[in-house]
Design a protein around this motif. Structure first.
Motif, mmCIF file in Angstrom:
data_model
loop_
_atom_site.group_PDB
_atom_site.id
_atom_site.type_symbol
_atom_site.label_atom_id
_atom_site.label_comp_id
_atom_site.label_asym_id
_atom_site.label_seq_id
_atom_site.Cartn_x
_atom_site.Cartn_y
_atom_site.Cartn_z
ATOM 1 N N PHE A 1 0.845 -1.193 0.000
ATOM 2 C CA PHE A 1 0.000 0.000 0.000
ATOM 3 C C PHE A 1 0.879 1.242 0.000
ATOM 4 N N ASP A 2 0.694 2.107 -0.993
ATOM 5 C CA ASP A 2 1.501 3.316 -1.154
ATOM 6 C C ASP A 2 0.686 4.530 -0.712
ATOM 7 N N PRO A 3 1.015 5.124 0.446
ATOM 8 C CA PRO A 3 0.238 6.273 0.945
ATOM 9 C C PRO A 3 0.217 7.450 -0.031
ATOM 10 N N ARG A 4 1.327 7.678 -0.739
ATOM 11 C CA ARG A 4 1.370 8.803 -1.670
ATOM 12 C C ARG A 4 0.441 8.569 -2.856
ATOM 13 N N ALA A 5 0.450 7.352 -3.363
ATOM 14 C CA ALA A 5 -0.452 7.025 -4.457
ATOM 15 C C ALA A 5 -1.902 7.112 -4.005
ATOM 16 N N ARG B 1 -3.030 9.114 -1.691
ATOM 17 C CA ARG B 1 -3.364 10.536 -1.606
ATOM 18 C C ARG B 1 -3.668 11.099 -2.990
ATOM 19 N N ARG B 2 -2.866 10.700 -3.988
ATOM 20 C CA ARG B 2 -3.104 11.184 -5.352
ATOM 21 C C ARG B 2 -4.461 10.719 -5.873
ATOM 22 N N ALA B 3 -4.794 9.467 -5.577
ATOM 23 C CA ALA B 3 -6.088 8.939 -6.018
ATOM 24 C C ALA B 3 -7.233 9.696 -5.359
ATOM 25 N N LEU B 4 -7.084 9.987 -4.065
ATOM 26 C CA LEU B 4 -8.107 10.752 -3.361
ATOM 27 C C LEU B 4 -8.246 12.158 -3.956
ATOM 28 N N GLY B 5 -7.149 12.676 -4.497
ATOM 29 C CA GLY B 5 -7.171 14.018 -5.080
ATOM 30 C C GLY B 5 -8.060 14.152 -6.290
ATOM 31 N N ASN B 6 -8.494 13.015 -6.860
ATOM 32 C CA ASN B 6 -9.419 13.071 -7.987
ATOM 33 C C ASN B 6 -10.817 13.508 -7.565
#
Length: 309
Positions: free
Chosen positions: A6-10, A12-17
């Motif tokens: 699980f990549d927290p940064r990825a 966060r980016r997905a949530l940014g959509n």
């Protein structure tokens, strides 16, 4: 996906959509200590009772005041309040220094010119992983109807009507309104043309967070204009009360000053350039199919009509 991959940064980016609004949530404790944080986690929970929520990082130094306070306020920011958002998103000794505010329910600070404000009685605090989920019961609210500030993929944005909702149906027969004598009535044609132009232009102008009277005021002032009350009345073609309200709002935002006449500040000049860019893009889009000679003739006719009326 397993926890080990699980990549927290990825994440966060997905949530940014998921585009959200931007709020500044404030509170004050019994001693009068005030806190405010920028949050895009605000959401509705229930209509009966009227509940809303937002979340705060458990490491936040502001949480103690929110936990002790009886109320908190959710200030939903308008599109032109980026500076206010940034002010409460960055570490500062006193985030309220040089910020104008009023005291709302329970002493929670509230700001002018927002899109909306919700005055909340603290209802429940729920453990939400690395955040506390703060639930409030809305005891009062203010709806100012200004276009909201948005946040999407780590950047500020503005709301505009979807093109599907604004485009006209193609292939439809002409309206019956343009048949018979109305098709030769110049006054009717001019008013319909203005209405059609505004239907796509005005939403873009309002997306800046400015009301129509405020935008018109800025665009009339230009960069070097210093207009008196009587000159403003002549130029903007608005009732005196609307002019006074617009000037007061723009002064509060730091966009104009009033010293021997109303004029743009440096911040106001920047905002006005944005408005002119929107106006220019709209004009180029609408008149793209006409030649420059046709446009110049159209301008001449309009200016002559204005001078005669």
């Amino acid at each position: 996906m397993s926890e080990s991959t699980f990549d927290p940064r990825a994440f966060r980016r997905a949530l940014g959509n998921f585009a959200t609004g931007v709020t500044v949530v404030t509170a004050a404790d019994a001693s009068g200590r005030k806190v405010g944080v920028t949050a895009n986690s605000f959401n509705s929970v229930s209509l009966d009772p009227p509940l809303v929520l937002w979340s705060i990082d458990k490491r936040s130094s502001s949480h103690g005041v929110f936990e002790q306070a009886s109320h908190f306020a959710v200030n939903v920011l308008a599109a032109d309040q980026i500076d206010l958002s940034n002010n409460f998103a960055r570490p500062k000794d006193d985030r309220f220094a040089a910020i104008e505010y009023q005291s709302g329910q329970g002493g929670a600070p509230v700001f002018a010119d927002c899109s909306a404000r919700f005055h909340c009685e603290k209802y429940q605090q729920v453990d939400g992983g690395d955040h506390w989920i703060m639930i409030g019961k809305v005891v009062a609210f203010d709806d100012f109807g200004r276009a909201p500030l948005l946040y999407h993929q780590g950047a500020y944005s503005m709301v505009l009507p979807h093109t599907r909702m604004t485009q006209r149906d193609e292939g439809q027969p002409p309206s019956s309104h343009f048949q018979g004598r109305l098709s030769h009535n110049l006054y009717y044609l001019m008013t319909q043309a203005v209405r059609a132009y505004q239907s796509s232009y005005q939403p873009r102008q309002l997306s800046t967070g400015l009301r129509t009277n405020e935008a018109r005021m800025l665009m009339v002032l230009e960069n070097d204009a210093r207009l008196s009350a009587s000159e403003l009345l002549r130029e903007v073609a608005m009732p005196v009360r609307e002019i006074e309200d617009a000037v007061a709002n723009l002064k509060r935002k730091g966009l104009v000053a009033d010293d021997d006449g109303v004029y743009l500040t440096s911040v106001g000049i920047e905002q006005t350039e944005d408005l002119w860019a929107i106006a220019r893009e709209q004009q180029e889009k609408v008149f793209a199919e006409f030649s420059q000679d046709q446009i110049e003739t159209f301008k001449t006719v309009l200016k002559r009509l204005i001078s005669q009326c």
